[in-house]
Enzyme design. Structure first.
Site, PDB file in Angstrom:
ATOM      1  N   GLN A 122       0.765  -1.317  -0.135  1.00  0.00           N
ATOM      2  CA  GLN A 122      -0.006   0.025   0.052  1.00  0.00           C
ATOM      3  C   GLN A 122       0.967   1.163  -0.032  1.00  0.00           C
ATOM      4  O   GLN A 122       2.017   1.181   0.654  1.00  0.00           O
ATOM      5  CB  GLN A 122      -0.990   0.045   1.323  1.00  0.00           C
ATOM      6  CG  GLN A 122      -1.794  -1.266   1.296  1.00  0.00           C
ATOM      7  CD  GLN A 122      -1.403  -1.782   2.461  1.00  0.00           C
ATOM      8  OE1 GLN A 122      -0.138  -2.548   2.339  1.00  0.00           O
ATOM      9  NE2 GLN A 122      -2.059  -2.230   3.393  1.00  0.00           N
ATOM     10  N   LYS A 123       0.277   2.444  -0.473  1.00  0.00           N
ATOM     11  CA  LYS A 123       0.902   3.431  -0.531  1.00  0.00           C
ATOM     12  C   LYS A 123       1.830   3.916   0.736  1.00  0.00           C
ATOM     13  O   LYS A 123       2.839   4.449   0.779  1.00  0.00           O
ATOM     14  CB  LYS A 123       0.233   4.665  -1.074  1.00  0.00           C
ATOM     15  CG  LYS A 123       0.323   5.118  -2.504  1.00  0.00           C
ATOM     16  CD  LYS A 123      -0.287   6.424  -2.917  1.00  0.00           C
ATOM     17  CE  LYS A 123      -0.158   6.809  -4.311  1.00  0.00           C
ATOM     18  NZ  LYS A 123      -1.351   6.474  -5.156  1.00  0.00           N
TER      19      LYS A 123
END
Length: 174
Positions: free
Chosen positions: A64-65
Site C-alpha cells: 500500500q502507498k
C-alpha cells in the site's frame, strides 16, 4: 543434517503495488495452498527450499502507498528484487513503473538482479510479458540482470520455475 543455515540463505525481497498478489504468491510457494490473505501491514517472511542445496529467505513487504516509504529498510543484504505486478490490471502499470524505478534507484540495490513476476496470468484479460515489459520500461535497466516471467499465484503456475531462475540470477551476479 542437510539443512542450510538461514544466515547463508540469500535474501530475496518481494515488492509491488498493493493487490498484485505478493502474499498469496509467498503463501502458495511455502505451503502449496491458496490462502486467504488481507493487505500486508509490515511484512511476511519465509524460507523457501528450492532443492537440497538451495534455499532463499523471501520477504514479502506490504505494497500500500503508506507502506512504500519503508521499503528501503528491507533492502539490506537483498540479493534479488522480485517485483510483482498484476498482469490483469493495465491501468496500474504506470504507477508500478514509477514505483519500480524509484526502488531500483536505491543505492543498496545497485547491481542487484531483478525478477518481474507478471502475476494472474490465469485471468483471461491478462497482458503478456512483452506488453508488461514495455510498460515497465525494463529495457532501460541495462545496468543489471533482469528477467520477466508470467505466473499465477492462485493456480501455482510458474512460481517454482521463477524462483529457480532467481537463484540462478543471484549466482550469476555474485
Amino acid at each position: 543434517m542437510g539443512q542450510t543455515d538461514s544466515s547463508v540463505s540469500p535474501q530475496v525481497v518481494l515488492m509491488g503495488l498493493d493487490l498484485a498478489g505478493k502474499s498469496t504468491l509467498l503463501a502458495r510457494l511455502l505451503t502449496g495452498k491458496v490462502v486467504e490473505t488481507s493487505p500486508t501491514v509490515g511484512f511476511n517472511v519465509g524460507s523457501l527450499e528450492l532443492d537440497k542445496k538451495t534455499s532463499l529467505t523471501v520477504w514479502d513487504v506490504g505494497g500500500q502507498k503508506s507502506m512504500r516509504a519503508n521499503w528501503r529498510y528491507y533492502l539490506d543484504d537483498c540479493k534479488a528484487l522480485v517485483f510483482v505486478v498484476d498482469s490483469s490490471d493495465p491501468a496500474r502499470l504506470p504507477e508500478a513503473q514509477k514505483v519500480l524505478k524509484k526502488v531500483l534507484s536505491e543505492e543498496k540495490l545497485r547491481g542487484v538482479p531483478l525478477m518481474v513476476l507478471a502475476n494472474k496470468k490465469d485471468l483471461a484479460n491478462s497482458m503478456n510479458i512483452r506488453e508488461i515489459s514495455n510498460q515497465l520500461d525494463l529495457q532501460s535497466h541495462d545496468d543489471r540482470l533482469w528477467e520477466i516471467q508470467a505466473c499465477s499465484a492462485l493456480k501455482g503456475l510458474g512460481l517454482l520455475q521463477a524462483f529457480m531462475s532467481i537463484s540462478k540470477l543471484i549466482k550469476k551476479s555474485n
